[in-house]
Design a protein around this motif. Sequence first.
Motif, PDB file in Angstrom:
ATOM      1  N   PHE A 256       0.852  -1.184   0.000  1.00  0.00           N
ATOM      2  CA  PHE A 256       0.000   0.000   0.000  1.00  0.00           C
ATOM      3  C   PHE A 256       0.886   1.231   0.000  1.00  0.00           C
ATOM      4  O   PHE A 256       2.088   1.160   0.289  1.00  0.00           O
ATOM      5  CB  PHE A 256      -0.946   0.003   1.205  1.00  0.00           C
ATOM      6  N   ASP A 257       0.295   2.367  -0.339  1.00  0.00           N
ATOM      7  CA  ASP A 257       1.033   3.626  -0.408  1.00  0.00           C
ATOM      8  C   ASP A 257       0.244   4.677   0.364  1.00  0.00           C
ATOM      9  O   ASP A 257      -0.832   5.092  -0.079  1.00  0.00           O
ATOM     10  CB  ASP A 257       1.207   4.049  -1.867  1.00  0.00           C
ATOM     11  N   GLY A 258       0.747   5.066   1.515  1.00  0.00           N
ATOM     12  CA  GLY A 258      -0.008   5.993   2.358  1.00  0.00           C
ATOM     13  C   GLY A 258      -1.255   5.313   2.887  1.00  0.00           C
ATOM     14  O   GLY A 258      -1.159   4.350   3.650  1.00  0.00           O
ATOM     15  N   THR A 259      -2.410   5.788   2.473  1.00  0.00           N
ATOM     16  CA  THR A 259      -3.670   5.121   2.842  1.00  0.00           C
ATOM     17  C   THR A 259      -4.380   4.581   1.604  1.00  0.00           C
ATOM     18  O   THR A 259      -5.593   4.378   1.593  1.00  0.00           O
ATOM     19  CB  THR A 259      -4.607   6.088   3.589  1.00  0.00           C
ATOM     20  N   ARG A 260      -3.599   4.319   0.551  1.00  0.00           N
ATOM     21  CA  ARG A 260      -4.164   3.767  -0.687  1.00  0.00           C
ATOM     22  C   ARG A 260      -3.640   2.348  -0.884  1.00  0.00           C
ATOM     23  O   ARG A 260      -2.468   2.056  -0.634  1.00  0.00           O
ATOM     24  CB  ARG A 260      -3.771   4.626  -1.883  1.00  0.00           C
ATOM     25  N   PHE A 261      -4.521   1.474  -1.330  1.00  0.00           N
ATOM     26  CA  PHE A 261      -4.134   0.085  -1.596  1.00  0.00           C
ATOM     27  C   PHE A 261      -4.827  -0.374  -2.861  1.00  0.00           C
ATOM     28  O   PHE A 261      -5.544   0.404  -3.513  1.00  0.00           O
ATOM     29  CB  PHE A 261      -4.490  -0.809  -0.409  1.00  0.00           C
ATOM     30  N   THR A 262      -4.606  -1.609  -3.255  1.00  0.00           N
ATOM     31  CA  THR A 262      -5.262  -2.141  -4.447  1.00  0.00           C
ATOM     32  C   THR A 262      -6.049  -3.399  -4.110  1.00  0.00           C
ATOM     33  O   THR A 262      -5.736  -4.114  -3.158  1.00  0.00           O
ATOM     34  CB  THR A 262      -4.257  -2.466  -5.572  1.00  0.00           C
ATOM     35  N   VAL A 263      -7.073  -3.628  -4.895  1.00  0.00           N
ATOM     36  CA  VAL A 263      -7.858  -4.857  -4.824  1.00  0.00           C
ATOM     37  C   VAL A 263      -7.768  -5.516  -6.193  1.00  0.00           C
ATOM     38  O   VAL A 263      -8.047  -4.880  -7.220  1.00  0.00           O
ATOM     39  CB  VAL A 263      -9.327  -4.583  -4.455  1.00  0.00           C
ATOM     40  N   HIS A 264      -7.366  -6.777  -6.212  1.00  0.00           N
ATOM     41  CA  HIS A 264      -7.216  -7.519  -7.458  1.00  0.00           C
ATOM     42  C   HIS A 264      -8.405  -8.456  -7.634  1.00  0.00           C
ATOM     43  O   HIS A 264      -8.705  -9.257  -6.746  1.00  0.00           O
ATOM     44  CB  HIS A 264      -5.920  -8.326  -7.449  1.00  0.00           C
TER      45      HIS A 264
END
Length: 277
Positions: A256-264
Motif C-alpha cells: 500500500f502507499d499511504g492510505t491507498r491500496f489495491t484490490v485484485h
Amino acid sequence: MTAAPIRTLTRRRTLTAGESGSLWAASPSCGILEFRGTRLRLTVDDPAEVLFPTDCGLSLIAALDGGEGPDLKGVNALDIGSGSGLYSVALLAAGAERVTALDINPASAAQTAANVVANGLDTTRLTCVTSPLAEYTPDERFDLVITNPPHLPHDPSYARADGLETALVARRGGRAVYDDVVERMDALLAPGGTLLMAHSSLSDIPRTVAELTARGYESDTLEIFEMDIPLLAYAEHMDTMLSLLKERRAAGRAEFDGTRFTVHALMFRRPWDAPHR
C-alpha cells in the motif's frame, strides 16, 4: 500440470481518493448497479450488523461486468462471506441455477434473502447457511465459488463483536479467511470449476496465488482497482491499524502507499483432472 501465470498487463482503475462508494450509482443507504444487463438494488437495514458493500467487494462485480470471467448461467455457486447478498443477488440475476450464501454472521442470512426478494429473484434458488467456513461441509461441490474475504489485521484495541468486525477484520494478519479458502477449496470446488476472489493487497496476494498454483489451479487477474484503505470505521484506532499494516509491508506481506491500496479481481480455475482431496 503447469498453471498459467497472472497476466502482467491488466486493466487498472483508480478510484477517487476520499470518496466512499464511488463504484455505486447511489450510496450509502442504498446501492444501485447494473450487472450484465440487469439493474440491481442493494440495501442494508442495520449497517452495524451487516456491512453495506464497499468498493473492495464491488470491484469484483465491476470486473465481471466488463465481459471478463466465466459464464454464470446455470451454475451452482457458493458465496463465501455473503454479507448483504451482493454476490448472491448478482449471480442469481445473471442466471445462476442455485446459490448457497455462507456467512458466519446470522444477520447476513436475513439481509441476503431480503435483497433477493427485493430484486424480484427466485428465493427457491437461494440457500442461506450460517457457519464458519472451516466447519462448513456441504453434500456437493460447486461449479463456482465467489468471495471477498475480510482483509484488515486484528488487534484487541479495536476488536468488536458485530457485523462490521466479521466483514472487515480477520486474525492471522488479516489472512484467516484467505487461508481457509485455500485450504477448503479442493473440497468445495468441482474439477473444472472457477474461484472468483476480490483480493486485497493488504493480505499478501502472492501467497494466495502461489498456494493455489501449487495445487494446480490456473490463475488470472481480471482487473486491478486502486482505492482508499477502509479506515473511517476505525478512525480512533487508525494509527494502530496502520502500524500493523506497515509491519506486514516491511515483511513483504502487504502492499500500500499511504492510505491507498489495491484490490485484485482474481480468477482461479481448477483443472478437470484434479484429484479429490
